[in-house]
Write a protein that holds these residues in place. Sequence first.
Motif, PDB file in Angstrom:
ATOM      1  N   HIS A 158       5.113 -10.653  39.917  1.00 55.16           N
ATOM      2  CA  HIS A 158       5.937  -9.376  39.174  1.00 55.16           C
ATOM      3  C   HIS A 158       4.762  -8.938  38.196  1.00 55.16           C
ATOM      4  O   HIS A 158       4.060  -8.535  38.023  1.00 55.16           O
ATOM      5  N   PHE A 159       4.478 -10.232  37.546  1.00 58.07           N
ATOM      6  CA  PHE A 159       2.973 -10.285  36.052  1.00 58.07           C
ATOM      7  C   PHE A 159       1.734  -9.745  37.431  1.00 58.07           C
ATOM      8  O   PHE A 159       1.195  -9.167  36.348  1.00 58.07           O
ATOM      9  N   ARG A 160       1.614 -10.183  38.482  1.00 62.18           N
ATOM     10  CA  ARG A 160       0.216 -10.111  39.354  1.00 62.18           C
ATOM     11  C   ARG A 160       0.488  -8.515  39.032  1.00 62.18           C
ATOM     12  O   ARG A 160      -0.936  -7.709  39.180  1.00 62.18           O
ATOM     13  N   LEU A 161       1.878  -7.885  40.316  1.00 60.45           N
ATOM     14  CA  LEU A 161       1.771  -6.967  40.596  1.00 60.45           C
ATOM     15  C   LEU A 161       1.387  -5.990  39.354  1.00 60.45           C
ATOM     16  O   LEU A 161       0.705  -4.895  38.945  1.00 60.45           O
ATOM     17  N   ALA A 162       2.003  -6.166  38.066  1.00 62.37           N
ATOM     18  CA  ALA A 162       1.771  -6.074  36.581  1.00 62.37           C
ATOM     19  C   ALA A 162      -0.115  -5.755  36.406  1.00 62.37           C
ATOM     20  O   ALA A 162      -0.140  -4.476  36.019  1.00 62.37           O
ATOM     21  N   ALA A 163      -0.121  -6.453  35.901  1.00 61.02           N
ATOM     22  CA  ALA A 163      -1.319  -6.142  35.702  1.00 61.02           C
ATOM     23  C   ALA A 163      -2.066  -5.178  36.464  1.00 61.02           C
ATOM     24  O   ALA A 163      -3.369  -5.442  36.040  1.00 61.02           O
ATOM     25  N   ALA A 164      -2.095  -5.599  38.009  1.00 62.95           N
ATOM     26  CA  ALA A 164      -2.948  -4.494  39.197  1.00 62.95           C
ATOM     27  C   ALA A 164      -2.926  -3.435  38.221  1.00 62.95           C
ATOM     28  O   ALA A 164      -3.711  -2.640  38.948  1.00 62.95           O
ATOM     29  N   LEU A 165      -0.931  -2.581  39.216  1.00 58.84           N
ATOM     30  CA  LEU A 165      -1.088  -1.182  38.074  1.00 58.84           C
ATOM     31  C   LEU A 165      -1.367  -1.078  36.791  1.00 58.84           C
ATOM     32  O   LEU A 165      -2.084   0.425  36.932  1.00 58.84           O
ATOM     33  N   ILE A 166      -1.151  -1.885  36.347  1.00 60.28           N
ATOM     34  CA  ILE A 166      -1.852  -1.466  34.195  1.00 60.28           C
ATOM     35  C   ILE A 166      -3.249  -1.334  34.539  1.00 60.28           C
ATOM     36  O   ILE A 166      -4.210  -0.047  33.793  1.00 60.28           O
ATOM     37  N   THR A 167      -4.476  -2.181  35.636  1.00 56.47           N
ATOM     38  CA  THR A 167      -5.807  -2.129  35.875  1.00 56.47           C
ATOM     39  C   THR A 167      -6.171  -0.256  36.360  1.00 56.47           C
ATOM     40  O   THR A 167      -6.792  -0.049  36.099  1.00 56.47           O
ATOM     41  N   ILE A 168      -5.381  -0.763  37.370  1.00 53.55           N
ATOM     42  CA  ILE A 168      -5.856   0.976  37.483  1.00 53.55           C
ATOM     43  C   ILE A 168      -5.273   2.548  37.310  1.00 53.55           C
ATOM     44  O   ILE A 168      -6.239   3.188  36.185  1.00 53.55           O
ATOM     45  N   ALA A 169      -4.023   1.969  36.091  1.00 45.15           N
ATOM     46  CA  ALA A 169      -3.906   3.471  35.289  1.00 45.15           C
ATOM     47  C   ALA A 169      -5.342   3.584  34.223  1.00 45.15           C
ATOM     48  O   ALA A 169      -5.188   4.378  33.715  1.00 45.15           O
ATOM     49  N   LEU A 170      -5.630   2.086  33.321  1.00 38.84           N
ATOM     50  CA  LEU A 170      -6.343   2.215  32.355  1.00 38.84           C
ATOM     51  C   LEU A 170      -7.407   2.519  32.696  1.00 38.84           C
ATOM     52  O   LEU A 170      -8.607   3.047  32.445  1.00 38.84           O
TER      53      LEU A 170
END
Length: 247
Positions: A158-170
Amino acid sequence: MGIRGLALLPILWILWMLLGVCVLIALTVISGYKKYPDISDTEIMFPESVIYTVIFLVNSFFGAGIMYIQYRFMIIQSEPSEKQFIICQKILFIAGWVVCIGTAVNAVFKYYFSFWVKTYPIAHRIGAGLAFFLLAIYNLCQSVYLYKRSFSSRCMCHFRLAAALITIALLLIVVTGMCTYFFQLCSGLCWTIFYMAGMIGEWMGFFGLIMHQLTNYTDFQSLSLKFFREGVTICLREKNQATKLPV
């Protein structure tokens, strides 16, 4: 518990990037070029430009090695009948190496064209932005696939996926700020707001990539190198882990 298997490689990548970026920021601030620099501002003046080249050139080699190991890990965890998955992994592997090659070329050209202060930053930011965004997409795709194939816990997935999604948004925020500058969509206070948002987005996106890389630790611990007469191969350290799925 010590570092086992190939887990040392992503740890070295993280330490190298953090140390290098800290040195760049310190030199940029001490030289008085900028009080609050973003990553792109640290590679314009000498000697920061040379250090920037060395940091990201070495980073590209580390990244290429990590992506190859991750590709081999995915192939080991797959069945021969999963042809679609294997094809997707080959595409992602090529995309990952394109990012690494682009990073290396960008770093080398930065050294030779550092005197084009007025023109080079535009080309650099476009190239670096595309490389960062493609890397974020790569991380997102692998995060989805690793839900079923990773040795990490479900919480770590979950943490890995959240890090990827947040990075794309930023990074999308950074792209928005760049577009307002290139197309002169606003000026004055409006431009200052977009610039600050872009700078914060770039830094947070960078740390998002760092945090995502840290999640490879568990999987890389289960891998090792084996040497044969024909060459070197990557395999699982413990065969009984092959059937172990995250809880």
